[in-house]
Write a protein that holds these residues in place. Sequence first.
Motif, mmCIF file in Angstrom:
data_model
loop_
_atom_site.group_PDB
_atom_site.id
_atom_site.type_symbol
_atom_site.label_atom_id
_atom_site.label_comp_id
_atom_site.label_asym_id
_atom_site.label_seq_id
_atom_site.Cartn_x
_atom_site.Cartn_y
_atom_site.Cartn_z
ATOM 1 N N VAL A 1 0.817 -1.090 0.030
ATOM 2 C CA VAL A 1 0.016 -0.048 0.123
ATOM 3 C C VAL A 1 0.923 1.207 -0.037
ATOM 4 N N ALA A 2 1.718 1.075 1.102
ATOM 5 C CA ALA A 2 2.648 2.598 1.033
ATOM 6 C C ALA A 2 3.537 2.737 -0.355
ATOM 7 N N PHE A 3 4.069 1.691 -0.785
ATOM 8 C CA PHE A 3 4.661 1.916 -2.170
ATOM 9 C C PHE A 3 3.779 2.615 -3.182
ATOM 10 N N PHE A 4 2.594 1.686 -3.524
ATOM 11 C CA PHE A 4 1.939 2.375 -4.260
ATOM 12 C C PHE A 4 1.390 3.681 -4.240
ATOM 13 N N VAL A 5 0.946 4.160 -2.829
ATOM 14 C CA VAL A 5 0.693 5.505 -2.444
ATOM 15 C C VAL A 5 1.808 6.459 -2.807
ATOM 16 N N SER A 6 3.002 6.134 -2.432
ATOM 17 C CA SER A 6 4.111 7.204 -2.449
ATOM 18 C C SER A 6 4.261 7.243 -3.753
ATOM 19 N N ILE A 7 4.218 6.423 -4.776
ATOM 20 C CA ILE A 7 4.480 6.427 -6.416
ATOM 21 C C ILE A 7 3.595 7.254 -6.952
ATOM 22 N N LEU A 8 2.229 6.755 -6.650
ATOM 23 C CA LEU A 8 1.261 7.634 -7.267
ATOM 24 C C LEU A 8 1.026 8.896 -7.020
ATOM 25 N N SER A 9 0.938 9.163 -5.702
ATOM 26 C CA SER A 9 0.928 10.514 -5.048
ATOM 27 C C SER A 9 2.098 11.502 -5.599
ATOM 28 N N THR A 10 2.981 10.861 -5.703
ATOM 29 C CA THR A 10 4.364 11.704 -5.950
ATOM 30 C C THR A 10 4.293 12.211 -7.485
ATOM 31 N N ILE A 11 3.846 10.884 -8.480
ATOM 32 C CA ILE A 11 3.707 11.687 -9.793
ATOM 33 C C ILE A 11 2.578 12.706 -10.053
ATOM 34 N N LEU A 12 1.564 12.313 -9.159
ATOM 35 C CA LEU A 12 0.424 13.052 -9.354
ATOM 36 C C LEU A 12 0.817 14.407 -8.898
ATOM 37 N N GLY A 13 1.249 14.579 -7.751
ATOM 38 C CA GLY A 13 1.628 16.021 -7.161
ATOM 39 C C GLY A 13 2.888 16.663 -7.892
ATOM 40 N N VAL B 1 5.356 10.840 2.714
ATOM 41 C CA VAL B 1 4.074 10.243 2.189
ATOM 42 C C VAL B 1 4.213 9.017 2.438
ATOM 43 N N THR B 2 5.283 8.294 2.320
ATOM 44 C CA THR B 2 5.377 6.726 2.649
ATOM 45 C C THR B 2 4.758 6.442 4.168
ATOM 46 N N ALA B 3 5.511 7.361 4.850
ATOM 47 C CA ALA B 3 5.561 6.861 6.350
ATOM 48 C C ALA B 3 3.841 7.383 6.782
ATOM 49 N N GLY B 4 3.384 8.492 6.085
ATOM 50 C CA GLY B 4 2.068 8.793 6.505
ATOM 51 C C GLY B 4 1.149 7.759 5.873
ATOM 52 N N ALA B 5 1.611 7.280 4.649
ATOM 53 C CA ALA B 5 0.503 6.217 4.027
ATOM 54 C C ALA B 5 0.396 5.015 5.143
ATOM 55 N N ILE B 6 1.490 4.424 5.631
ATOM 56 C CA ILE B 6 1.595 3.366 6.357
ATOM 57 C C ILE B 6 0.735 3.607 7.566
#
Lengths: 355, 348
Positions: A145-157, A278-283
């Motif tokens: 989950v954390a990996f996916f969130v960080s990649i996607l939100s980084t690209i988007l942001g 973001v990764t830490a927050g996502a976890i």
Amino acid sequence: MTEVSRPPEPGSPDAPLVDLDGTLYASGSQVRTMPGAPTDLAPELTDSALAHESGLELKARSQWAYARSRFFRHRLAMGSLVVLIAVLLCGAFAGHIASYSYDAIDLNNINAGPTTTAHHYFGTDQLGRDYFSRVLYGIRTSARVAFFVSILSTILGTLVGSFAGYFGGWLDNLLMRFTDLILTLPPLAVLLVAAARLGNGTINLGLFHLGQEYRVALILALLFWTGIARVVRGLFLSLREKEYVEAAKASGSGDVRIIFRHMLPNSMGPIIVNMTLVTAGAILTESALSFLGFGIKPPTAALGNLIAQGETQMQTQWWLVVFPGLTIVIIVMCINFIGDGLRDALDPTQRRIRA
Amino acid sequence: MPEPVLSIRDLAVHFTTDDGVVRAVDGVTYDVYPGETLGIVGESGSGKSVSTMSILGLIPQPPGKVVSGEAMFQGRDLLKLSKKELRRVRGNSMAIVFQDPMTSLNPVLKIGFQLGETIKAHHGSEKDDEVKDHVIQLLRTVGIPQPERRFEQYPHEFSGGMRQRAMIAMAIANQPALLIADEPTTALDVTIQAQILEVLKTAQDETHAATILITHDLGLIAEMADRVIVMYAGKIVELGDVNTIFAAPRHPYTIGLMESLPRLTADEDWLRPIPGQPPSLINRPPGCPFHPRCFLSQGRARCREEEPPLRPIHAGGTGVHLSACHFAEELEGATSKLAEPTVAEGVT
Ligand SMILES: Nc1ncnc2c1ncn2[C@@H]1O[C@H](COP(=O)(O)OP(=O)(O)OP(=O)(O)O)[C@@H](O)[C@H]1O
Ligand code: SF4
Ligand SMILES: [Mg+2]
């Protein structure tokens, strides 16, 4: 001087690698200060000769090389990186490490405390499932989950922030008001509604069946990109005033080329640091969601739902909360320390290492 | 005279600020001919940079705006081109060398990459190794030793002089017809300035490009330019052949500029700066923009009331000589210390 003369021969007295303060910008192992180094070298003394003389091997050294060497000397960050990698490897190879499957029920051995006998290192739960293997599988789920969130939100942001900052004007206004809007939404409420609305099945995208962890990750990513967008926008606002961006424009590079080839590389440091946040927050958020029952649902193990499950019996079966909880704390702390290390390492004001 | 490469007519550029409209460039007209070096001199803020950057669409808009004029270049009016068409001109048939090589190169990108980008921006189909060969050839042209190795280096591994060489290489990468050098040596050490000028001359020879050289430095003009434009408060106040301007300046501001220079040949231990401040470009007083500071005006009403047109002067030099002073003829016999032959040698 009216006649047109030739350019100076190679190796001209242009003091190739020595700056005015006598700092030698050569490399090799590190940059050294040479007090009183001459600023105007004899014509025949080329930079390589100079480097040879001072025992330096000349090699292109990017800011990444500097950052890497600084990061490697950051003890806490390096320690954290080792621990984090170990934890993640445990998650990745859960099937090989754990002696039991994460959903193997053993009703003869319920609520057993941690023990080395029968390899129930973290004890068992109410259904006699091995808690060690559930925690390992939980790491795997949460990390995914954390990996996916960080990649996607980084690209988007990054996309939103760079376009807003580069173009400014109405586009900036539009994108930033939208970002503000997302930021003003109460995250937990949105997450709960979204999680409830989207159901808990898999997402069916024709060819792809994404498991429930990706559904959670998608929701998180759609909320988490705002921080990076703001950081990147701020960076681009200041970068676009730089003379080298003007020079790139003057040499005919188009907007998209300037954004991605000239300005994005200058923003990678802060983007990477924010990615760790973001990764830490996502976890943490995924754990909270799962704890509340809106994230990842049993029998799939996630660190959050393991805690939720154990929470009712915390008085007697402490291990049900302590082990997954500790794992979360360790992972998040490691990520944060790594983030600190990266921030220090990538800080451009510390470019030069003095021996 | 052959056809001009660039023909600017009545260019006016305004900036809208909180204090009012800044008339940064106010009705400027000039031509640049093939192969020549046209110098533009003037005090800081006189509109030298804006007058050239604006024709390439390189001023911030807003607050800047080209309010009138025409800039004919290779048969097209640059001021009427779309953003995309203008982009194809920039760095291709018209290229710029900026003032400060320390800030004009991106610190996180390799030199080779940055030069390659300039080529690829216009010749997208060129293969990577062709681009690399081309870049290395360029680095060699501008006298950078070991170009193959330098290709892989970052700007911080280059000294100021080397960086400016790289910037010149970047400017000539696509064989421009016109090169604009905006104070190309101001940010450099004196010892390196002379070398960079040589490199610039080589670059001109290689490309046969006409050059606009913007500078504060009259010594540089004396050495490099064929013709000179003197700007004051957004206007051209004098234009002419470099020898004519130095031997027979016909505008009080030009004379003031030359007087404020150190005389290297004589035992002069004081300088004569031009008294007063440049005028506000927002509320421009009527009459001659130079009148509050002019030694020739002596309070004459005409200077205060009537704006002098830029008109032909016959001071005996070759080529066209224009001055924007009502009383230019009264300067008959004026000459400058820079007309003395030895001076240009010493100033770089
Ligand atoms: N972005 C801007 N906003 C407002 N005014 C500007 C802007 N850029 C330039 N100007 C104005 O335009 C005028 C001309 O500026 P320009 O840069 O052409 O001067 P210059 O002759 O090149 O000076 P310098 O020798 O210092 O480079 C200045 O007086 C300045 O006030
Ligand atoms: S017109 Fe008058 S004020 Fe202007 S330069 Fe000539 S003499 Fe001086
Ligand atoms: Mg300027």
